[in-house]
Design an enzyme around this catalytic site. Sequence first.
Site, mmCIF file in Angstrom:
data_model
loop_
_atom_site.group_PDB
_atom_site.id
_atom_site.type_symbol
_atom_site.label_atom_id
_atom_site.label_comp_id
_atom_site.label_asym_id
_atom_site.label_seq_id
_atom_site.Cartn_x
_atom_site.Cartn_y
_atom_site.Cartn_z
ATOM 1 C CB ALA A 150 77.993 -4.746 43.032
ATOM 2 C CE1 TYR A 151 74.177 -2.326 50.287
ATOM 3 C CE2 TYR A 151 72.161 -3.552 49.818
ATOM 4 C CZ TYR A 151 72.923 -2.778 50.681
ATOM 5 O OH TYR A 151 72.435 -2.463 51.929
ATOM 6 C CB ALA A 152 73.027 -8.863 46.754
ATOM 7 C CB SER A 154 79.210 -6.002 49.496
ATOM 8 O OG SER A 154 77.994 -5.298 49.707
#
Length: 242
Positions: A150-152, A154
């Site tokens: 999820a972070y990557a 974004s």
Amino acid sequence: MNTRVAIVTGGSRGIGRAIAERLAADGQAVAVVYATNRAEADDTVRTITDKGGAAIAVQADVADEAAVTALFDTVEAEFGGVDVVVNSAGLMILGNVADFDLADLDRLHRTNIRGTFVVDQQAARRVRGGGAIVNLSTSVTRLALPTYAAYAASKGAVDAISMILARELRGRDITVNAVAPGPTATALFLDGKDQETVDRMARANPMERLGMPDDIAEVVSFLAGPGRWVNGQTLYANGGVV
């Protein structure tokens, strides 16, 4: 004023604070943008002004277009214009795709994608010629570590925004780049990790240490100052981890 003026979102702690202090040391007037913690922002400003620099603290939700417009208005009224914008505000929430809370996904994307887009939108309209826009990305987009999807995702959007905006500003003499830190010793990175995990990630690069906020600030300083021939790029500041 001949002094260059910088806006640094997320400038009250971690990498953002190091960037704010470094740009001030370079001679730029700095707006330290914070979301909720006024005390940390004021402390950053005090550190800068105690060394003879110029700085103000400004509260803004980076994903709120009215708040970001007011932020730029405030900085222009205080310092006369904007030359450098650094998007350092961000969230990192980890978890496997199968189990990830979609409310957390929305929170991540609101700050990391919408927030970057909203700030970049005002920057594209208002940064003066000869200026620079620097967005903070992550090396995890290439490392593909489990729990970072999820972070990557974004931050992959941040890379895309940066590359395209650089081309949209053709003829304006404004550079746009992303800086992608590797594992860096900040509260954002260290939170929830045991010492074995931290040590393993520190050894993953040939320098065999975690990055420090000042390492990232040095790269941003280059892009915000003399690095005029670097444009539309993502620079991986990670000690050589692949």
